[in-house]
Design a protein around this motif. Structure first.
Motif, PDB file in Angstrom:
ATOM      1  N   LEU A   1       0.832  -1.210   0.000  1.00 18.32           N
ATOM      2  CA  LEU A   1       0.000   0.000   0.000  1.00 18.32           C
ATOM      3  C   LEU A   1       0.864   1.256   0.000  1.00 18.32           C
ATOM      4  CD1 LEU A   1      -2.964  -0.764   2.421  1.00 18.32           C
ATOM      5  CD2 LEU A   1      -3.056  -0.327  -0.023  1.00 18.32           C
TER       6      LEU A   1
ATOM      7  N   ALA B   1       1.086   4.034  -2.953  1.00 28.04           N
ATOM      8  CA  ALA B   1       0.776   5.434  -2.667  1.00 28.04           C
ATOM      9  C   ALA B   1       1.979   6.319  -2.975  1.00 28.04           C
ATOM     10  CB  ALA B   1       0.359   5.588  -1.207  1.00 28.04           C
TER      11      ALA B   1
ATOM     12  N   LEU C   1       2.321   7.132  -6.635  1.00 27.76           N
ATOM     13  CA  LEU C   1       1.509   8.258  -7.113  1.00 27.76           C
ATOM     14  C   LEU C   1       2.260   9.570  -6.964  1.00 27.76           C
ATOM     15  CD1 LEU C   1      -2.087   7.594  -5.774  1.00 27.76           C
ATOM     16  CD2 LEU C   1      -1.397   7.792  -8.137  1.00 27.76           C
ATOM     17  N   VAL C   2       3.004   9.700  -5.844  1.00 26.71           N
ATOM     18  CA  VAL C   2       3.749  10.939  -5.610  1.00 26.71           C
ATOM     19  C   VAL C   2       4.884  11.062  -6.621  1.00 26.71           C
ATOM     20  CG1 VAL C   2       5.134  12.207  -3.947  1.00 26.71           C
ATOM     21  CG2 VAL C   2       3.173  10.892  -3.176  1.00 26.71           C
TER      22      VAL C   2
ATOM     23  N   LEU D   1      -8.362   3.464   1.552  1.00 22.70           N
ATOM     24  CA  LEU D   1      -7.018   3.602   0.980  1.00 22.70           C
ATOM     25  C   LEU D   1      -6.922   2.936  -0.395  1.00 22.70           C
ATOM     26  CD1 LEU D   1      -4.360   4.792   1.728  1.00 22.70           C
ATOM     27  CD2 LEU D   1      -3.716   2.663   2.798  1.00 22.70           C
ATOM     28  N   VAL D   2      -7.463   1.716  -0.493  1.00 24.07           N
ATOM     29  CA  VAL D   2      -7.408   1.006  -1.779  1.00 24.07           C
ATOM     30  C   VAL D   2      -8.190   1.783  -2.835  1.00 24.07           C
ATOM     31  CG1 VAL D   2      -8.142  -1.080  -2.979  1.00 24.07           C
ATOM     32  CG2 VAL D   2      -7.038  -1.256  -0.767  1.00 24.07           C
TER      33      VAL D   2
ATOM     34  N   ILE E   1      -6.177   4.998  -3.856  1.00 29.42           N
ATOM     35  CA  ILE E   1      -5.033   4.700  -4.718  1.00 29.42           C
ATOM     36  C   ILE E   1      -5.525   4.264  -6.090  1.00 29.42           C
ATOM     37  CG2 ILE E   1      -3.064   3.160  -5.040  1.00 29.42           C
ATOM     38  CD1 ILE E   1      -2.718   3.119  -2.032  1.00 29.42           C
TER      39      ILE E   1
ATOM     40  N   TYR F   1      -6.995   7.211  -8.136  1.00 31.97           N
ATOM     41  CA  TYR F   1      -5.991   8.146  -8.649  1.00 31.97           C
ATOM     42  C   TYR F   1      -5.095   7.525  -9.715  1.00 31.97           C
ATOM     43  CZ  TYR F   1      -7.164  12.283  -6.139  1.00 31.97           C
ATOM     44  OH  TYR F   1      -7.820  13.400  -5.733  1.00 31.97           O
ATOM     45  N   TYR F   2      -4.821   6.228  -9.611  1.00 31.73           N
ATOM     46  CA  TYR F   2      -4.085   5.584 -10.706  1.00 31.73           C
ATOM     47  C   TYR F   2      -4.923   5.561 -11.972  1.00 31.73           C
ATOM     48  CZ  TYR F   2       0.210   3.994  -8.523  1.00 31.73           C
ATOM     49  OH  TYR F   2       1.439   3.963  -7.952  1.00 31.73           O
TER      50      TYR F   2
ATOM     51  N   ILE G   1      -2.483  11.150  -0.202  1.00 29.54           N
ATOM     52  CA  ILE G   1      -2.681   9.697  -0.209  1.00 29.54           C
ATOM     53  C   ILE G   1      -1.478   8.997   0.406  1.00 29.54           C
ATOM     54  CG2 ILE G   1      -2.912   7.686  -1.712  1.00 29.54           C
ATOM     55  CD1 ILE G   1      -4.481   9.495  -3.611  1.00 29.54           C
ATOM     56  N   PHE G   2      -0.303   9.485   0.071  1.00 28.32           N
ATOM     57  CA  PHE G   2       0.920   8.873   0.613  1.00 28.32           C
ATOM     58  C   PHE G   2       0.941   8.990   2.149  1.00 28.32           C
ATOM     59  CE2 PHE G   2       5.624   9.197   1.386  1.00 28.32           C
ATOM     60  CZ  PHE G   2       5.865   7.843   1.173  1.00 28.32           C
TER      61      PHE G   2
ATOM     62  N   ALA H   1      -1.615   6.733   3.668  1.00 28.41           N
ATOM     63  CA  ALA H   1      -1.196   5.322   3.688  1.00 28.41           C
ATOM     64  C   ALA H   1      -0.289   5.061   4.886  1.00 28.41           C
ATOM     65  CB  ALA H   1      -0.473   4.986   2.389  1.00 28.41           C
TER      66      ALA H   1
END
Lengths: 216, 196
Positions: free
Chosen positions: A23, A27, A30-31, B61-62, B65, B68-69, B170-171, B174
């Motif tokens: 996870l 994440a 993405l950054v 969270l899933v 992510i 956004y992907y 998001i990071f 997580a």
């Protein structure tokens, strides 16, 4: 504790760690992904199709009819410059110069669902450009006055009388245009258009009697 | 490309069919993972079972992510997704009441239906309570309305209001989630075990 139980316990424990790491890595991905500017608005293909379509055009007769009937859905927008708008425009029109079409102040007028927005300029070229900007942004219910204010002048304010040989429809249209012209305060334009011809002054010059020259 | 229904890739008539299918799968999963047991759900409050917290954190969270992907790959346009409007104070008040009901009844609205479906009488009583609550709310609406409509912030997201990039959010989220999972595991080990 048996050996297999211990092994199972280790697997379960590491499984959770792997999942947690996954996870965080996703994440973090993405950054780290390279960012790019996204195309806002509609896709290029549909934009090209929309440009070719003439559905956006609305005639001066239709607009005159809507104004006279006080259509509450109609919103006229003048895309000419401020000076031109101040000197003359259509009744109740809003002025949004072409360069301000994409500004945040004008978005409330253009990007909405309540009104049918009609853009106009002197001809339909500037209005078409404004329409293209709006269409690309995906705004709905935007139309263009075909021929613009010049066409408005030629058809509503100063309509041409049809020839005797033309179909009845042309006469009806002419009657409508004359009536619409009166509504917009032009009056009976038949009298205004006929020029008063300057009287022809015929100069009478007395012929001088010529003295007979010579003779036989 | 997406969202599929607003962009006309799936006709809107399928809306309810898809909703029912997703609902069935959701209910089945809730029941299969033991969420129809009120003892498991209130374990979050008493500290002996944090499955609810972990499930919802992981789901959020899933989904984040994934969305956004998909947005990055232009499979979904994130601008077109529905964002629930925010009313700060009514959300906080509603959240407090929801939490109270949660710990009193031992169910959240979804699991109530799930547990009622497998024949739990306390779940049926909770369902009745939900309807009584709706009735009282509707009757008192005129009185509650000022609070209900106040402090409207519009359709904002957390990254909008904090002014940070959603990717960074998001990071951080997580990392926060993983830390939370670790902490609640420590708490769970310290609390006296309850067998249910």
């Amino acid at each position: 504790m048996s050996k297999t139980y211990k092994i199972k316990k280790v697997i379960v424990k590491t499984e959770y760690k792997v999942l947690a790491a996954l996870l965080i890595i996703l994440a973090g991905g993405l950054v780290l992904l390279p960012k790019y500017e996204k195309n806002s608005g509609i896709k290029p293909e549909s934009f090209l199709l929309n440009i070719m379509s003439t559905e956006r055009y609305i005639t001066t007769d239709q607009i005159a009819d809507k104004i006279i009937k006080q259509d509450p859905n109609l919103l006229l927008i003048d895309v000419r410059k401020k000076e031109d708008y101040d000197s003359f425009s259509l009744p109740n029109a809003v002025n949004i110069p072409l360069e301000d079409v994409l500004s945040s102040d004008s978005e409330a007028y253009l990007n909405q669902d309540e009104y049918d927005v009609v853009l106009f300029s002197n001809d339909n070229f500037y209005a078409d450009q404004a329409w293209q900007l709006c269409n690309r942004m995906g705004y709905k219910h935007i139309y263009v006055l075909k021929g613009g204010l010049n066409e408005w002048f030629n058809t509503i304010i100063n309509p041409k009388e049809p020839k005797v040989t033309e179909p009845e429809l042309a006469f009806k249209q002419y009657d409508f245009r004359k009536a619409a012209g009166m509504y917009f305060g032009v009056g009976n334009n038949k009298t205004t258009t006929t020029k008063v011809k300057p009287k022809k002054v015929i100069k009478l010059t007395k012929k001088k009697k010529k003295v007979a020259e010579g003779g036989c | 490309m997406g969202p599929l229904i607003p962009n006309g890739i799936i006709p809107p008539e399928w809306n309810f069919v898809i909703a029912i299918l997703i609902g069935i799968v959701f209910g089945f999963t809730l029941e299969a993972s033991g969420f129809s047991s009120s003892r498991k759900i209130v374990g979050t409050f008493y500290g002996y079972d944090f499955a609810v917290l972990k499930v919802f954190f992981t789901a959020a969270l899933v989904a984040m992510i994934g969305v956004y992907y998909m947005d990055y790959l232009e499979l979904v346009n994130i601008e077109e997704l529905f964002v629930l409007p925010t009313y700060t104070w009514s959300a906080i008040t509603g959240g407090v009441f929801m939490g109270l009901g949660f710990v009193l009844g031992g169910f959240c609205p979804g699991t109530t239906l799930c547990a009622a479906a497998i024949g739990k009488i306390d779940a049926m009583a909770t369902m009745l309570g939900i309807f009584i609550g709706i009735f009282i709310f509707s009757e008192l609406y005129d009185f509650i309305e000022p609070l209900f409509d106040s402090s409207y912030l519009g359709r904002i997201t957390i990254s909008d209001s904090l002014g940070i990039s959603p990717y960074w959010f998001i990071f951080l989220f997580a990392i926060l989630a993983v830390i939370t999972f670790y902490v609640v595991d420590v708490i769970r080990k310290r609390v006296k075990k309850v067998f249910y």
